[in-house]
Write a protein that holds these residues in place. Sequence first.
Motif, PDB file in Angstrom:
ATOM      1  N   ASP A  66       0.804  -1.222   0.000  1.00  0.00           N
ATOM      2  CA  ASP A  66       0.000   0.000   0.000  1.00  0.00           C
ATOM      3  C   ASP A  66       0.836   1.272   0.000  1.00  0.00           C
ATOM      4  OD1 ASP A  66      -2.366  -1.448  -0.004  1.00  0.00           O
ATOM      5  OD2 ASP A  66      -2.444  -1.530   2.179  1.00  0.00           O
ATOM      6  N   ALA A  67       2.134   1.159   0.296  1.00  0.00           N
ATOM      7  CA  ALA A  67       3.007   2.339   0.313  1.00  0.00           C
ATOM      8  C   ALA A  67       3.443   2.740  -1.093  1.00  0.00           C
ATOM      9  CB  ALA A  67       4.232   2.072   1.181  1.00  0.00           C
ATOM     10  N   TYR A  68       3.100   1.932  -2.089  1.00  0.00           N
ATOM     11  CA  TYR A  68       3.469   2.210  -3.470  1.00  0.00           C
ATOM     12  C   TYR A  68       2.274   2.745  -4.242  1.00  0.00           C
ATOM     13  CZ  TYR A  68       7.720  -0.415  -2.610  1.00  0.00           C
ATOM     14  OH  TYR A  68       8.920  -0.832  -2.114  1.00  0.00           O
ATOM     15  N   GLU A  69       2.552   3.706  -5.129  1.00  0.00           N
ATOM     16  CA  GLU A  69       1.511   4.222  -6.014  1.00  0.00           C
ATOM     17  C   GLU A  69       1.907   3.930  -7.453  1.00  0.00           C
ATOM     18  OE1 GLU A  69       1.095   8.469  -6.370  1.00  0.00           O
ATOM     19  OE2 GLU A  69       3.248   8.778  -6.302  1.00  0.00           O
ATOM     20  N   PRO A  70       0.940   3.541  -8.284  1.00  0.00           N
ATOM     21  CA  PRO A  70       1.277   3.386  -9.704  1.00  0.00           C
ATOM     22  C   PRO A  70       1.517   4.765 -10.317  1.00  0.00           C
ATOM     23  CG  PRO A  70      -1.055   2.934  -9.310  1.00  0.00           C
ATOM     24  CD  PRO A  70      -0.434   3.206  -7.981  1.00  0.00           C
ATOM     25  N   ILE A  71       2.611   4.914 -11.061  1.00  0.00           N
ATOM     26  CA  ILE A  71       2.874   6.232 -11.644  1.00  0.00           C
ATOM     27  C   ILE A  71       2.972   6.213 -13.158  1.00  0.00           C
ATOM     28  CG2 ILE A  71       3.956   7.116  -9.560  1.00  0.00           C
ATOM     29  CD1 ILE A  71       6.630   6.991 -11.061  1.00  0.00           C
ATOM     30  N   GLY A  72       3.089   5.075 -13.762  1.00  0.00           N
ATOM     31  CA  GLY A  72       3.056   5.019 -15.212  1.00  0.00           C
ATOM     32  C   GLY A  72       4.384   5.234 -15.893  1.00  0.00           C
ATOM     33  N   VAL A  80       9.529  -1.660 -11.267  1.00  0.00           N
ATOM     34  CA  VAL A  80       9.183  -1.793 -12.676  1.00  0.00           C
ATOM     35  C   VAL A  80       8.717  -3.228 -12.926  1.00  0.00           C
ATOM     36  CG1 VAL A  80      10.059  -1.596 -15.033  1.00  0.00           C
ATOM     37  CG2 VAL A  80      10.980  -0.108 -13.218  1.00  0.00           C
ATOM     38  N   VAL A  81       7.515  -3.378 -13.447  1.00  0.00           N
ATOM     39  CA  VAL A  81       6.974  -4.704 -13.771  1.00  0.00           C
ATOM     40  C   VAL A  81       6.945  -4.838 -15.290  1.00  0.00           C
ATOM     41  CG1 VAL A  81       5.010  -6.266 -13.561  1.00  0.00           C
ATOM     42  CG2 VAL A  81       5.567  -4.697 -11.675  1.00  0.00           C
ATOM     43  N   ASP A  82       7.681  -5.816 -15.793  1.00  0.00           N
ATOM     44  CA  ASP A  82       7.722  -6.103 -17.228  1.00  0.00           C
ATOM     45  C   ASP A  82       7.278  -7.554 -17.402  1.00  0.00           C
ATOM     46  OD1 ASP A  82       8.339  -6.686 -19.875  1.00  0.00           O
ATOM     47  OD2 ASP A  82      10.296  -5.703 -19.822  1.00  0.00           O
ATOM     48  N   LEU A 112      12.163   1.073 -17.981  1.00  0.00           N
ATOM     49  CA  LEU A 112      10.962   1.900 -17.820  1.00  0.00           C
ATOM     50  C   LEU A 112      10.183   1.985 -19.127  1.00  0.00           C
ATOM     51  CD1 LEU A 112      12.447   4.731 -15.584  1.00  0.00           C
ATOM     52  CD2 LEU A 112      10.731   3.022 -14.896  1.00  0.00           C
ATOM     53  N   ALA A 113      10.879   2.043 -20.256  1.00  0.00           N
ATOM     54  CA  ALA A 113      10.207   2.131 -21.553  1.00  0.00           C
ATOM     55  C   ALA A 113       9.437   0.857 -21.888  1.00  0.00           C
ATOM     56  CB  ALA A 113      11.234   2.435 -22.648  1.00  0.00           C
ATOM     57  N   ARG A 114       9.903  -0.282 -21.395  1.00  0.00           N
ATOM     58  CA  ARG A 114       9.250  -1.567 -21.667  1.00  0.00           C
ATOM     59  C   ARG A 114       8.201  -1.953 -20.627  1.00  0.00           C
ATOM     60  NH1 ARG A 114      14.753  -2.982 -22.268  1.00  0.00           N
ATOM     61  NH2 ARG A 114      14.649  -3.944 -20.227  1.00  0.00           N
ATOM     62  N   GLN A 119       5.155   7.219 -18.369  1.00  0.00           N
ATOM     63  CA  GLN A 119       5.536   8.570 -18.766  1.00  0.00           C
ATOM     64  C   GLN A 119       6.115   9.353 -17.588  1.00  0.00           C
ATOM     65  OE1 GLN A 119       2.394   7.235 -19.671  1.00  0.00           O
ATOM     66  NE2 GLN A 119       3.388   6.602 -21.570  1.00  0.00           N
ATOM     67  N   ARG A 120       5.502   9.240 -16.443  1.00  0.00           N
ATOM     68  CA  ARG A 120       5.943  10.013 -15.280  1.00  0.00           C
ATOM     69  C   ARG A 120       7.241   9.480 -14.675  1.00  0.00           C
ATOM     70  NH1 ARG A 120       2.840  10.231  -9.675  1.00  0.00           N
ATOM     71  NH2 ARG A 120       4.419  11.342  -8.511  1.00  0.00           N
ATOM     72  N   ALA A 121       7.418   8.166 -14.672  1.00  0.00           N
ATOM     73  CA  ALA A 121       8.585   7.556 -14.030  1.00  0.00           C
ATOM     74  C   ALA A 121       9.913   8.032 -14.630  1.00  0.00           C
ATOM     75  CB  ALA A 121       8.481   6.036 -14.075  1.00  0.00           C
ATOM     76  N   PRO A 122      10.085   8.035 -15.955  1.00  0.00           N
ATOM     77  CA  PRO A 122      11.362   8.526 -16.486  1.00  0.00           C
ATOM     78  C   PRO A 122      11.597  10.005 -16.184  1.00  0.00           C
ATOM     79  CG  PRO A 122      10.141   7.352 -18.189  1.00  0.00           C
ATOM     80  CD  PRO A 122       9.240   7.487 -17.004  1.00  0.00           C
ATOM     81  N   ARG A 123      10.542  10.800 -16.180  1.00  0.00           N
ATOM     82  CA  ARG A 123      10.701  12.226 -15.858  1.00  0.00           C
ATOM     83  C   ARG A 123      11.167  12.400 -14.413  1.00  0.00           C
ATOM     84  NH1 ARG A 123       5.949  12.713 -18.869  1.00  0.00           N
ATOM     85  NH2 ARG A 123       4.704  13.041 -17.006  1.00  0.00           N
ATOM     86  N   LEU A 124      10.616  11.613 -13.514  1.00  0.00           N
ATOM     87  CA  LEU A 124      11.028  11.677 -12.111  1.00  0.00           C
ATOM     88  C   LEU A 124      12.514  11.341 -11.988  1.00  0.00           C
ATOM     89  CD1 LEU A 124       9.093  10.582  -9.069  1.00  0.00           C
ATOM     90  CD2 LEU A 124      11.331   9.593  -9.392  1.00  0.00           C
ATOM     91  N   LEU A 125      12.925  10.270 -12.657  1.00  0.00           N
ATOM     92  CA  LEU A 125      14.324   9.847 -12.594  1.00  0.00           C
ATOM     93  C   LEU A 125      15.236  10.870 -13.274  1.00  0.00           C
ATOM     94  CD1 LEU A 125      16.029   7.562 -11.498  1.00  0.00           C
ATOM     95  CD2 LEU A 125      15.761   6.395 -13.683  1.00  0.00           C
ATOM     96  N   GLU A 126      14.831  11.408 -14.411  1.00  0.00           N
ATOM     97  CA  GLU A 126      15.627  12.436 -15.097  1.00  0.00           C
ATOM     98  C   GLU A 126      15.787  13.684 -14.241  1.00  0.00           C
ATOM     99  OE1 GLU A 126      13.426  13.008 -18.693  1.00  0.00           O
ATOM    100  OE2 GLU A 126      14.243  11.196 -19.614  1.00  0.00           O
TER     101      GLU A 126
END
Length: 173
Positions: free
Chosen positions: A85-91, A157-159, A125-127, A93-100
């Motif tokens: 429950d401490a994790y939120e899905p972010i998608g 990351v779930v692939d 993240l792209a996959r 598009q948002r994940a690479p921007r956060l890391l960048e």
Amino acid sequence: MGRTLTHEGSAFVNFRHFDFAAPHTHGYRWLDVKRFRLPAADATDRDLLAALVAHEQFRDDYAGGGVDPDGTRHGEYWIRHVTPDAYEPIGRQRAPRLLETWAEQYGALPGPLAEALRREAYDALARADAVHHLNGLGEDEYHDWASVHGEFHELVVVDRRAGRLILLVAADD
């Protein structure tokens, strides 16, 4: 049906190992990467997050003595507070921007570091079918005793096509 993740390997990208135009620009940043083989195909993301936080490689990830199941994982960030429950899905598009934003906070990265981050994080993240961000623990739970860790991001990351879960931890110390 099993819900156990199999640890496949790790990588550690230490910013200190790269030459920046201005020395110490990026301080002591690092990206820790842990790769796991997914269990049964019908495991939900919640099942996968539960398996991850129960895994010994999850506990043994940061400074702070996280190998103790009742201890800390990142300064005063208590492992018992980390649940699915401490994790939120972010998608995707948002994940690479956060890391960048984290990686480039103090300017451009040297080419070899940018390539290492692409290889270890951005390609995954792209996959991704899903990306989850550790969120909502509160400042007291994740900053260390002296507030040395000013930046901390954890992405899961779930692939499913590759049958892999990747834990990305971006931090500074």
